[in-house]
Design a protein around this motif. Structure first.
Motif, mmCIF file in Angstrom:
data_model
loop_
_atom_site.group_PDB
_atom_site.id
_atom_site.type_symbol
_atom_site.label_atom_id
_atom_site.label_comp_id
_atom_site.label_asym_id
_atom_site.label_seq_id
_atom_site.Cartn_x
_atom_site.Cartn_y
_atom_site.Cartn_z
ATOM 1 N N TYR A 283 -8.956 -0.888 11.893
ATOM 2 C CA TYR A 283 -7.620 -0.474 12.336
ATOM 3 C C TYR A 283 -7.769 0.513 13.493
ATOM 4 C CZ TYR A 283 -6.153 -2.927 8.140
ATOM 5 O OH TYR A 283 -5.945 -3.899 7.198
ATOM 6 N N ASN A 284 -7.619 1.803 13.243
ATOM 7 C CA ASN A 284 -7.846 2.791 14.304
ATOM 8 C C ASN A 284 -8.021 4.175 13.682
ATOM 9 O OD1 ASN A 284 -5.260 3.766 13.679
ATOM 10 N ND2 ASN A 284 -4.288 2.587 15.322
ATOM 11 N N GLU A 285 -8.304 5.158 14.529
ATOM 12 C CA GLU A 285 -8.601 6.502 14.029
ATOM 13 C C GLU A 285 -7.401 7.118 13.316
ATOM 14 O OE1 GLU A 285 -10.617 10.705 15.524
ATOM 15 O OE2 GLU A 285 -9.894 9.251 17.017
ATOM 16 N N MET B 210 -1.052 -9.925 0.348
ATOM 17 C CA MET B 210 -2.045 -8.931 0.759
ATOM 18 C C MET B 210 -3.380 -9.176 0.055
ATOM 19 S SD MET B 210 -1.719 -4.951 -0.318
ATOM 20 C CE MET B 210 -2.002 -3.675 0.849
ATOM 21 N N THR B 211 -3.324 -9.429 -1.251
ATOM 22 C CA THR B 211 -4.541 -9.678 -2.020
ATOM 23 C C THR B 211 -5.317 -10.860 -1.458
ATOM 24 O OG1 THR B 211 -3.440 -8.817 -4.000
ATOM 25 C CG2 THR B 211 -5.435 -10.129 -4.341
ATOM 26 N N HIS C 268 -0.915 -5.940 9.180
ATOM 27 C CA HIS C 268 -0.422 -5.377 10.432
ATOM 28 C C HIS C 268 -0.437 -3.853 10.317
ATOM 29 C CE1 HIS C 268 2.226 -4.418 13.804
ATOM 30 N NE2 HIS C 268 1.974 -5.643 14.244
ATOM 31 N N ARG C 269 -0.760 -3.190 11.412
ATOM 32 C CA ARG C 269 -0.864 -1.730 11.378
ATOM 33 C C ARG C 269 0.433 -1.061 10.921
ATOM 34 N NH1 ARG C 269 -2.836 0.372 16.910
ATOM 35 N NH2 ARG C 269 -2.133 -1.670 17.557
ATOM 36 N N SER D 226 3.348 -13.736 15.898
ATOM 37 C CA SER D 226 2.081 -14.393 15.573
ATOM 38 C C SER D 226 1.483 -13.898 14.248
ATOM 39 C CB SER D 226 1.064 -14.149 16.694
ATOM 40 O OG SER D 226 0.854 -12.744 16.883
ATOM 41 N N TYR D 227 2.019 -12.804 13.706
ATOM 42 C CA TYR D 227 1.502 -12.284 12.434
ATOM 43 C C TYR D 227 1.858 -13.257 11.318
ATOM 44 C CZ TYR D 227 0.590 -9.160 8.490
ATOM 45 O OH TYR D 227 0.107 -8.609 7.329
ATOM 46 N N ASP D 228 0.842 -13.717 10.584
ATOM 47 C CA ASP D 228 1.049 -14.812 9.634
ATOM 48 C C ASP D 228 1.194 -14.354 8.190
ATOM 49 O OD1 ASP D 228 -1.524 -13.966 9.215
ATOM 50 O OD2 ASP D 228 -2.429 -15.959 9.245
#
Length: 473
Positions: A297-299, A168-169, A179-180, A150-152
């Motif tokens: 995102y996350n820690e 990315m820009t 994506h992480r 599903s990542y586009d």
């Protein structure tokens, strides 16, 4: 007194127009007419806070307290200034005084409670600090991390590609995230690249090449893109040096950090990153970058960024002519370029409150000769004679630094030997400054370029900072 009040009122008008320097001039004139009125000092303290001259704000608030020990606003101003330079153990006494004098002030009570938590947190972090703590990358299995169908976005393999950079820009423009897996991959790759670089990177500008020096960008992603639009995107013939403070305050700090890191991956020999005072843990906790990393995102992403920040070089020497570093010069005339070369930054992850690293990240120029206390309350200030001696001793034409807003985006000081460049126009959406960047070709002449802020989505600065910080800004 009537004349002094008139000057104070003119200062208030300038303050409402966000002309912080003009307001300070009027408040100073009011004080010259009548130096016994504490409100003149607290008003000037507030304008100094807006200019991030927290040391001056503390001095003004202290003078107001000396005149009137019961003036609650003076304790409030001093508490705010100490909080903003992370001196929570000093701030807590003033917050307590404000609450005692105005027990019905809910804002002050909330600030006092927040400060208590910060003092406890600081003590806890110091207690559990481990010199050789394991990396946040331990146990991170990137090879087997799945990027869902599903990542586009464009997929990233082992090497950075222009296709990925372009995608990315655009993703970041529209509020999309990476994506992480790719976030981890980019941070870890750049951490290794910059760790291997010298504490002072030394580079030349070849014929038919150009190097662009940019100052603070502070999470203002759309203004960063404006630099690239006006001046050209990085390439093998067009290098860039970003001179610290990529993150914090602005609310697209992860986007800026990731885009700059991606370009470092793409052009490791032509794209340079110096560390700033905001590429540090304590500033990131206070001014929004930690909160932004966790929100988007996350820690673990923040922890990996923190590790990469501590690996960044502290200076770049351009053509043996221009020492480029975030803050400025030193408390000791004996310091030379060789001392910077010998500094093992990997032994000290955070700059602390003293020493060579702290001075490289925090100091500021002053107009008076010699050295003086920092207007920020951290580090020191250095005069034109200090700059002259340093440049002559080390065979330099000038020092290029950032770290401070300049209304025209840049300023040439100290008889041309100290140059400040700042690349975050309309800083924090509240200062009517331009941004600037410097182009350097193989003749090593400095070409100054100014630019204006561009529109951005309706997300305010400091959106990811803690709530108590927001109420003070």
């Amino acid at each position: 007194m009537a004349d002094a009040v008139s000057l104070k009122n003119q200062g208030n008008d300038a303050f409402k127009q966000k002309d912080w320097s003009g307001a300070i001039d009027y408040y100073t004139k009011a004080i010259e007419v009548n130096d016994k009125e504490p409100s003149f000092y607290t008003n000037r303290a507030q304008a100094n806070i807006k200019l991030e001259a927290y040391g001056y704000a503390i001095a003004d608030a202290s003078k107001a307290i000396e005149i009137d020990p019961n003036f609650a606003k003076a304790y409030y101003r001093r508490a705010v200034a100490n909080t903003l330079i992370l001196k929570h153990s000093d701030a807590i006494h003033d917050w307590k005084a404000v609450v005692r004098k105005n027990p019905a002030d809910k804002v002050a009570k909330a600030q006092y409670e927040a400060c208590q938590k910060m003092v406890k947190r600081d003590a806890f972090l110091k207690a559990i600090e481990i010199a050789d703590a394991p990396s946040a990358a331990v146990g991170l299995d990137l090879e087997n991390m799945i990027v869902e169908d599903s990542y586009d976005g464009v997929r990233l393999k082992d090497e950075m590609t222009q296709e990925f950079l372009d995608d990315m820009t655009e993703r970041f423009k529209t509020g999309k995230k990476l994506h992480r897996k790719y976030v981890f991959q980019i941070i870890l790759a750049v951490k290794d690249l910059v760790y291997a670089e010298a504490t002072m990177v030394e580079t030349e500008v070849a014929p038919d090449h150009m190097l662009t020096v940019c100052g603070d960008t502070h999470g203002q992603y759309f203004d960063l893109l404006e630099i690239f639009r006006l001046n050209g995107f990085p390439s093998q013939k067009h290098g860039y040096l970003f001179n610290g403070d990529f993150v914090d305050r602005g609310s697209w700090s992860t986007e800026i950090a990731l885009l700059l890191y991606a370009y470092k991956m793409m052009y490791p020999k032509f794209f340079f990153l110096n560390r700033g005072n905001h590429e540090t843990d304590d500033m990131n906790r206070m001014y929004g970058f930690e909160g932004e990393c966790k929100a988007k995102y996350n820690e673990r992403v923040f922890k990996l960024f923190s590790e990469s920040f501590s690996a960044l070089p502290l200076a770049t020497l351009i053509g043996s002519k221009y020492l480029t570093l975030h803050g400025g010069l030193f408390s000791d005339d004996a310091i030379t370029l060789d001392d910077i070369r010998k500094l093992n930054r990997h032994n000290q992850r955070q700059p602390g409150q003293a020493g060579l690293m702290m001075e490289m990240l925090w100091t500021d120029p002053q107009t008076m000769p010699g050295r003086g206390p920092s207007k920020r309350g951290v580090g020191l200030q250095f005069g034109p004679d200090v700059t002259k001696r340093f440049c002559e001793k080390n065979g330099l034409e000038a020092v290029i630094r950032s770290h401070e807003v300049r209304m025209e985006g840049y300023e040439v000081e100290h008889d041309g030997r100290c140059i400040t460049v700042f690349s975050a126009p309309k800083y924090c959406d509240s200062t009517e400054n331009k941004g600037a960047y410097i182009n350097i070709e193989s003749d090593y002449k400095l070409q100054f370029n100014k630019f204006d802020a561009v529109p951005h989505p309706d997300i305010k600065p400091m959106a990811y900072a803690n709530n108590s910080m927001m109420s003070m800004m």
